[in-house]
Design an enzyme around this catalytic site. Structure first.
Site, short mmCIF file in Angstrom:
data_model
loop_
_atom_site.label_atom_id
_atom_site.label_comp_id
_atom_site.label_asym_id
_atom_site.label_seq_id
_atom_site.Cartn_x
_atom_site.Cartn_y
_atom_site.Cartn_z
N ILE A 472 0.84 -1.21 0.00
CA ILE A 472 0.00 0.00 0.00
C ILE A 472 0.87 1.25 0.00
CG2 ILE A 472 -1.95 -1.19 1.05
CD1 ILE A 472 -1.23 0.10 3.72
N GLY A 515 2.44 -6.89 7.86
CA GLY A 515 2.82 -7.27 6.50
C GLY A 515 4.26 -7.73 6.36
N LEU A 637 14.48 -3.84 7.96
CA LEU A 637 14.83 -4.51 6.70
C LEU A 637 15.43 -3.55 5.69
CD1 LEU A 637 11.56 -6.60 6.38
CD2 LEU A 637 13.84 -7.46 6.94
N GLN A 645 8.35 5.36 6.26
CA GLN A 645 7.16 5.02 7.05
C GLN A 645 7.08 5.87 8.30
OE1 GLN A 645 4.41 2.97 6.45
NE2 GLN A 645 5.37 3.41 4.51
N LYS A 707 9.47 -6.80 13.32
CA LYS A 707 8.30 -6.42 14.12
C LYS A 707 7.28 -5.60 13.32
CE LYS A 707 9.79 -6.34 18.95
NZ LYS A 707 10.05 -5.41 20.07
N GLY A 710 4.75 0.14 10.17
CA GLY A 710 3.88 1.04 9.41
C GLY A 710 3.09 1.99 10.28
N GLU A 711 2.87 1.61 11.51
CA GLU A 711 1.98 2.40 12.36
C GLU A 711 2.65 3.11 13.52
OE1 GLU A 711 -0.43 -1.09 11.93
OE2 GLU A 711 -2.23 0.14 12.06
#
Ligand SMILES: Cc1cc2nc3c(=O)[nH]c(=O)nc-3n(C[C@H](O)[C@H](O)[C@H](O)COP(=O)(O)OP(=O)(O)OC[C@H]3O[C@@H](n4cnc5c(N)ncnc54)[C@H](O)[C@@H]3O)c2cc1C
Ligand code: SF4
Lengths: 744, 337
Positions: A472, A515, A637, A645, A707, A710-711
Site C-alpha cells: 500500500i 505485512g 529490513l 514510514q 516487528k 507502518g503504524e
C-alpha cells in the site's frame, strides 16, 4: 554478481519506484477493457431517514446514459447479513448494504448508480438524479450521544476488550494527594489517501470476472463479492498491484466494489466506478472519541493508579471497535488500573481502522496526561517515564519479546538535545516566539498473520517471488525482493516480486503492521523450500558433486550450490533446474506465527518522540521546528523505506496535533470540508526537520526478527507536539487540532 | 455537464458571446470555475475561453502607475521586476496565496472574481442563499470558522477569499471593465460588494462585463508595508485573517496609512476613519491598537468565528508594527516577524 549482500538492513531504493514515477504502475481506476462503461454513484443529501421517491426522469434522458440502478430496480441482493459478513475485517453488527432499501444511515450514502458510456456522462447524469426524503434530525456529534453510551457489545474479532481491572484504581486515586483527571478529544479524521476508491470490473466473456479494485488485500474483496453476489470463486480474479495510499481505509470492501460488479453482471460488460473525492468521506474514518484519563502518583513520581475511559462513536448499524484504552494498562508499571471502553451510536458511516487505530487516540490522551503529571510533580517528563518503565506487559502478565524503549529514550533525547529544556512552561523564547520542548512515548503491537508465498527460479538465473499480500505504498515489493535476493545471493535486479492478485498464494489484508513480518517470513520459507528442491535436483544429477550433501552443508551463492567445506564441489542453479526437465523450479512456503512463543511473550514496538515547537506569543501561530522519533521495532529490513514510514507517521501525527479535522454540520449531518483544500493536512511548509533513529532489537518472535513499523510512527507524535505547545505557552489544549484560536 | 466551448479572439467577441447568453461564462485560468463546475455549483451552458486575448501585458500608465492586463498570471505578476520593486506589498500578497501551481494558472481578472470558499456554497446538496437565492444560510448556525465578522447580512456571512485583492484595496487600485455598453473604470472599493439581500452578487459587474485590466496608481508605500496572513497551516490555506498594511512616514510621524483586512468580510475591508486615526501620530502600539479597534468596530462573530475579532485586532497591530519598522513579512519564511 553483486557483492552488496545482504540487502536486508540496507537503504535500498524502492524496486517499484521507477514504475511509479513514470506512471507505469497501474492503479484500480487505470485498467481498461474493450466496451467498458462507466458508473457514478449518487449521494444522499440527508443523513438520517428514508427515501420517499427518486426522480430519474431527467437523468435517464441525459446523453450516454445506459442504466440507473436504485434500491427499487436493482438486481437481487441477499436479504440476510450473512453473505455480507464474508469480510475478514467485518465488525459486529449488520454490514452496510448499498442500494438495499430506502433507509438512509449517513449523509452521502449512495442512493443510485448511473451507468453511462463515458465517465463524464455518468457524473453529469448522477448530478441530475433528485430524491425526496422523509428526513429525521441526525446526531453526528458523539458528545450529544454520550448519555446513550453502552459497553454491552459483541467484541470485534481480533480486538481484545479492555483487560479486567487490577488493584483498585478508584480507591487509590481518592486517597492520593498528587493526582489529575482530564478529558481529551481528537477531532474526527478521514484517511485521505491520494488514490480514490475505485473498481474496474472486466467482463471476461464467459461469466468470468477480473476485478481491479483498490484494496489492502485482494482475497477479502474476492471472498465478499463471491458471497454477496453468489459468484463462483473459480471465475473471479481480483487484482490490486498498486495502492495509492490507504492507511486502513481499504481493509474492508466498500460500496464501489459491490455496485460496479452488480452493474457489470447486469449488463454483461466491463464497468469502472471511481468514487469522487467527496465520496471518500462517506466511509471509514478515525472515530470521534471522548476520553478521560485519571492518574495518581507518589512524590517520587511512582504511578499509583491509572484510569482511562473512552466513549467512541460508531454507526447505527455496526459496532466498530478499537482497543483505545488497552495500552494504558501496559505502557507503565502500575498496580492499580481501570480501563473502560464504550460505544455510542451516531448517524455516520462506520468508522474504520486508521493508522494505529486505538493507539493513536488512546496514547495521545495517556501521554498528555503523563505530561500533565510531570508538571504536577515538578519532574522532568522523561524522568517520569523512566521512573515507571514497564519491564513486563502487565495486561497479560508476560515479559516482552524485546523492548529497547530505554535505549530509544536515551538516543532520542541525545539527538534532540532534551537536556537543553528548561523545566518551566513559557521559560524559553526566541524573539516573538515562545519555544517549547515536549516528548511522548508510542507503542504498537508487533503482529503476525499466516501467509503463503511462492518462489520460482528460472534457468536464466531470474528469481520470482509472489504473495497475495498488498503493497500500500509501504515498500513491500522492495523488502520481499531484498529477502529473496539474499536467500539465493542474487543481484536484486534479477528478482521480481508480485503481490496484489488472488492468483497468488494466500494472504490476509495488509494491516496492523503485520505485512513485513508475515509476508517476509513466508517468502523466506518459500525460498528455503526452493533451495531444498534445487538441492534434491542437484543431488540427482549423474555423478553429482553434491551427491550426499545435506542442506546444512551447502551454500547458495554465485549462481551455484556448493559444498561449504569444498567450494570446488558445486552444481550451478541452471544445471539443477535443467535436471527438473523444465525451465524453472517453483516452491511454495507458508508462515504462521509461533503460538507457543506468543503464549510466553508480549511483542510490541515502541517509540520515543521529541518535539520542538515555536509559537508566536501574540498570534498563536505554531511551527514544529524539530522532531526526533526514535523507534525500537525489531530488525529494520530497509533503512530507506522504514524511514519513510516513520516520517509519514510523524507527519500524520503532526496533522492530528495541529491540522486535521473532519467537520460535520450538526444540523445537516453532513461533512462540510470533504475535499483536500479545506480538510487540512500538513503542507510542505509545516514539515521541517524530522530525525528518525532506529534502535535495533534482537527479537525472536520470528526468524527474521521483524516487528513491523507502518503504524508506530504516528503513535506519540501528536502527544509530543501537544506537550511541546504546553511547554511553550503554558496553555494546555486538550482538544486537537491545536489551531490558532485555541492559543489566543 | 454539457456546455459549448469557444475560444474568443477579440475582447468584443468574448463580451458579445457572454452578454447575449445568461448561461455563458468567461473562463480564464479555470482554477476556480472548473472546481465549481465539478461540484455542480456552476453549470454554464457555454464557456468562452478568454486566455488567448491580448490582455497579458503590464504597461506603464501616463501618471506613473501600472496597468495590469486581466490575463497576467498571478505568478508573473508577483515576480514582475516593476511589481517587486515598486509594489512589493502586492507581490507579497499574491505569494501568500494558493500554491505555486495554482498561481501559475490563475489570472489577475480571475483572482478578483473568484468565489467565496464557504463550505455550504460548494455543496449543491444543501441550501445556500448565494448559490440559490432564498434557500437559506446554513453557515449562520453551522460551521462558520472561516466566515465574516464584518459587513455580513442576515442572508449571507461569506467572505471574499482573495489575498491579492486585499493588497489591491490597500493600494487603491482601479478595475477596468468592458461590457456590451462600453468601458468603465471602477474604484477598487466599489468593485466587490457586501452581501445585503442579494448575496448571489459578489461584485458590481453586470453579466457580460469583462475585467480587462487592473490599474495601480503611481508607486507609494515602497518602504513601509506588509502583508500578514494567518491561517490554519503555514501555507496553502485561505486566510482566517489577513492584513495588508502600508504607511508613509514624514520624519517619525505617520503621514498616510492604509489598512485592508482579508478573510473577514464579503470584500477586502477598509475603514478610512481607522486609517485617519494614525495620521500625524508616532508609530506606537497604542496608536495601532486604536486604529485596529476602529477598523473592527461593529465586528460580530457567529459562534465558531468569534475568535477572529481578537485575532484580527492582534494581526492589525502586528502588521502595522512590521510596516512601521520597514520589516515586511517574508512569505517564504513562516516565522511571523
Ligand atoms: C486549493 C486552492 C487554494 C487556493 N488558495 C488561495 C489562497 O490562499 N489565496 C487566494 O487568494 N486564492 C486562492 N485560491 C484561489 C485562486 O487564487 C483563484 O482560483 C484564481 O485566482 C482564479 O483565477 P482564474 O484565472 O483561474 O479564474 P477562473 O477560474 O477562470 O474564473 C473564476 C471566475 O472569474 C470569471 N472571470 C475570469 N476572468 C474574468 C475576466 N477577465 N472578466 C470577467 N470575469 C472573469 C469566471 O467567469 C469565473 O466566474 C485557491 C484556489 C484553490 C483551488
Ligand atoms: S454564508 Fe453565504 S455562501 Fe455561505 S451558506 Fe450562507 S449564504 Fe451561502
Amino acid at each position: 554478481m553483486s557483492n552488496v549482500h545482504p540487502y536486508v538492513g540496507r537503504a535500498h531504493p524502492r524496486v517499484d519506484g521507477a514504475l511509479k514515477v513514470t506512471g507505469r504502475a497501474k492503479y484500480a481506476a487505470e485498467f481498461f477493457a474493450d466496451g467498458m462503461v462507466y458508473a457514478a454513484a449518487v449521494p444522499s443529501t440527508i443523513a438520517k431517514g428514508r427515501i420517499v421517491s427518486i426522480d430519474l426522469s431527467t437523468a435517464k434522458g441525459a446523453p450516454g446514459v445506459i442504466d440507473i440502478l436504485t434500491h427499487e430496480n436493482r438486481p437481487e441482493l441477499p436479504d440476510s447479513d450473512k453473505p455480507y459478513l464474508n469480510d475478514m475485517v467485518a465488525v459486529p453488527g449488520s454490514p452496510f448494504r448499498p442500494l438495499y432499501n430506502d433507509r438512509i444511515f449517513y449523509s452521502g450514502q449512495a442512493i443510485a448508480l448511473v451507468v453511462a458510456d463515458t465517465h463524464e456522462n455518468a457524473r453529469h447524469a448522477a448530478s441530475l438524479v433528485t430524491a425526496t426524503y422523509e428526513a429525521k434530525r441526525p446526531t453526528v456529534d458523539v458528545a450529544e450521544a454520550r448519555h446513550e453510551a453502552y459497553d454491552t457489545f459483541e467484541p470485534r474479532d481480533g480486538i481484545p476488550p479492555p483487560p479486567p481491572p487490577r488493584g483498585d484504581a478508584e480507591a487509590t486515586f481518592k486517597g492520593s494527594d498528587i493526582k489529575l483527571s482530564e478529558s481529551y478529544r481528537v477531532a474526527p479524521e478521514h484517511h485521505n489517501p491520494m488514490e480514490l476508491m475505485a473498481t474496474t470490473v472486466v467482463w471476461e466473456g464467459d461469466g468470468a470476472l477480473t476485478i481491479h479494485t483498490k484494496t489492502q488485500g485482494v482475497n477479502n474483496p474476492k471472498m465478499y463479492i463471491c458471497a454477496v453476489l453468489g459468484l463462483d470463486p473459480d471465475k473471479v480474479r481480483v487484482t490490486s498491484p498498486f495502492v495509492g495510499g490507504a492507511f486502513g481505509m481499504a481493509l474492508r470492501p466498500h460500496y464501489d466494489l459491490l455496485l460496479a460488479t452488480m452493474a457489470a453482471l447486469k449488463h454483461e460488460r466491463s464497468v469502472r466506478l471511481v468514487l469522487t473525492r467527496g465520496q471518500m468521506y462517506t466511509m471509514g474514518w478515525r472515530p470521534d472519541t471522548l476520553q478521560t484519563v485519571s492518574l495518581s502518583a507518589q512524590d517520587d513520581g511512582t504511578l499509583t493508579s491509572i484510569a482511562h475511559h473512552a466513549i467512541q462513536a460508531t454507526s447505527r448499524y455496526e459496532d466498530y471497535q478499537e482497543p483505545t484504552v488497552n495500552w494504558s494498562g501496559l505502557l507503565y508499571a502500575c498496580p492499580n488500573v481501570t480501563l473502560k471502553y464504550e460505544l455510542a451510536k451516531i448517524d455516520v458511516s462506520t468508522p474504520s481502522d486508521m493508522r494505529a487505530p486505538g493507539a493513536a487516540l488512546g496514547l495521545y490522551a495517556l501521554e498528555v496526561a503523563m505530561d500533565e503529571m510531570s508538571y504536577r510533580l515538578g519532574m522532568n517528563p522523561l524522568e517520569l517515564r523512566l521512573k515507571n518503565y514497564a519491564e513486563k506487559d502487565q495486561n497479560d502478565d508476560k515479559p516482552f519479546s524485546s523492548k529497547e524503549l530505554k535505549a530509544a529514550y536515551e538516543k532520542g533525547a541525545e539527538r534532540f538535545g532534551w537536556s537543553n529544556r528548561s523545566p518551566e512552561p513559557r521559560s524559553m523564547r526566541d524573539g516573538k516566539e515562545l519555544v517549547g520542548l515536549g516528548m511522548a512515548t508510542g507503542c504498537w503491537e508487533a503482529m503476525m498473520m499466516p501467509h503463503s508465498a511462492c518462489a520460482t527460479l528460472s534457468a536464466d538465473g531470474k528469481l520470482k517471488v509472489a504473495c497475495g499480500t498488498a503493497d500500500i505504498g509501504t515498500g513491500t515489493y522492495t523488502i520481499l525482493a531484498q529477502i529473496a535476493a539474499d536467500a539465493f545471493d542474487l543481484d536484486i535486479e534479477d528478482v521480481t516480486t508480485e503481490v496484489g492478485d488472488t492468483d497468488l498464494p494466500m494472504a490476509p489484508p495488509e494491516g496492523g503492521s503485520w505485512g513485513a513480518a508475515s509476508a517476509g517470513n513466508a517468502v523466506r520459507v518459500a525460498c528455503a523450500e526452493l533451495k531444498k528442491e534445487l538441492l534434491t535436483l542437484a543431488r540427482g544429477i549423474d555423478d553429482s558433486p553434491l551427491a550426499n550433501a545435506s542442506l546444512d552443508h551447502v551454500a547458495f551463492s554465485n549462481g551455484r550450490i556448493s559444498l561449504v567445506s569444498d567450494g570446488e564441489r558445486s552444481v550451478s542453479y541452471a544445471d539443477a533446474i535443467a535436471a527438473s526437465g523444465g525451465g524453472e523450479v517453483k516452491a511454495e512456503g507458508s508462515f504462521a506465527p509461533d503460538e507457543e512463543f506468543a503464549e510466553k511473550f508480549a511483542a510490541f514496538t515502541h517509540s520515543a518522540v521529541f518535539a520542538e515547537v515555536r509559537v508566536d506569543e501574540q498570534l498563536g501561530v505554531v511551527r514544529v521546528t524539530h522532531i526526533v522519533s526514535a523507534i525500537a521495532a525489531g530488525k529494520i529490513l530497509n533503512l530507506a523505506t522504514a524511514r519513510s514510514q516513520i516520517l509519514g507517521g510523524v507527519v500524520m501525527g503532526m496533522g492530528m496535533a495541529l491540522h486535521e479535522e473532519t467537520m460535520w454540520d450538526k444540523t445537516l449531518g453532513r461533512v462540510v470540508n470533504a475535499n483536500l483544500g479545506e480538510y487540512h493536512m500538513p503542507a510542505h511548509a509545516d514539515v521541517q526537520n524530522i530525525d528518525v533513529i532506529f534502535v535495533e532489537e534482537d527479537d525472536k518472535a520470528n526468524p527474521l526478527g521483524i516487528k513491523g513499523l507502518g503504524e508506530i510512527g504516528i503513535v506519540g507524535a501528536a502527544a509530543a507536539i501537544a506537550n511541546a505547545v504546553f511547554h511553550a505557552t503554558g496553555k494546555r489544549v486538550r482538544e486537537l487540532p491545536i489551531t490558532i484560536d485555541k492559543l489566543l | 455537464m454539457n456546455f459549448s466551448y469557444t475560444r474568443a479572439t477579440t475582447v468584443g467577441d468574448a463580451i458579445q458571446a457572454v452578454a447575449g447568453d445568461p448561461q455563458a461564462r468567461f473562463i480564464a485560468g479555470g482554477t476556480n470555475l472548473v472546481d465549481l463546475m465539478k461540484y455542480d455549483v456552476e453549470r454554464p451552458g457555454r464557456l468562452v475561453d478568454i486566455t488567448r486575448l491580448p490582455l497579458k501585458a503590464i504597461e506603464q500608465t501616463a501618471d506613473g502607475g501600472l496597468k495590469i492586463g486581466a490575463l497576467v498570471p498571478n505568478s508573473d505578476l508577483a515576480y514582475d521586476a516593476r511589481i517587486e520593486r515598486d509594489y512589493p506589498l502586492l507581490a507579497s500578497a499574491i505569494l501568500a496565496g494558493a500554491s505555486a501551481q495554482l498561481r501559475n494558472a490563475a489570472t489577475t481578472g480571475g483572482n478578483l472574481l473568484q468565489r467565496t470558499r464557504c463550505y455550504y456554497f460548494y455543496d449543491a446538496g444543501v441550501p445556500c442563499n448565494k448559490r440559490e437565492p432564498g434557500s437559506g444560510c446554513p453557515a449562520k448556525t453551522g460551521v462558520n470558522r472561516i466566515h465574516a465578522i464584518l459587513g455580513a447580512s442576515d442572508a449571507c456571512i461569506a467572505t471574499h477569499p482573495s489575498d491579492m485583492c486585499v493588497a489591491l484595496a490597500a493600494l487603491g487600485a482601479t478595475v477596468h471593465v468592458e461590457g456590451p455598453d462600453g468601458a468603465r473604470v471602477i474604484a477598487f472599493e466599489d468593485f466587490h460588494r457586501l452581501p445585503g439581500d442579494t448575496p448571489e452578487k459578489d461584485n458590481t459587474l453586470a453579466h457580460g462585463e469583462m475585467v480587462t485590466a487592473v490599474e495601480l496608481p503611481a508607486p507609494r508605500f515602497g518602504q513601509n508595508h506588509t502583508y500578514l496572513k494567518l491561517r490554519d497551516r503555514l501555507s496553502y490555506a485561505f486566510a482566517l485573517v489577513s492584513v495588508a498594511a502600508a504607511i508613509e512616514l514624514d520624519g517619525d510621524v505617520v503621514s498616510e496609512a492604509r489598512i485592508a483586512l482579508g478573510g473577514v468580510a464579503h470584500k477586502p475591508w477598509r475603514v478610512p476613519e481607522a486609517e485617519a486615526l494614525l495620521k500625524g501620530k508616532l508609530p506606537s502600539s497604542g496608536a495601532f491598537e486604536e486604529a485596529a479597534d476602529r477598523l473592527l468596530k461593529g465586528a460580530v462573530g457567529h459562534g465558531e468565528n468569534d475568535f477572529k475579532i481578537e485575532l484580527a485586532r492582534r494581526a492589525v497591530v502586528r502588521a502595522l508594527s512590521q510596516a512601521a519598522a520597514g520589516t515586511p513579512q517574508v512569505q517564504s519564511n513562516k516565522i511571523v516577524n
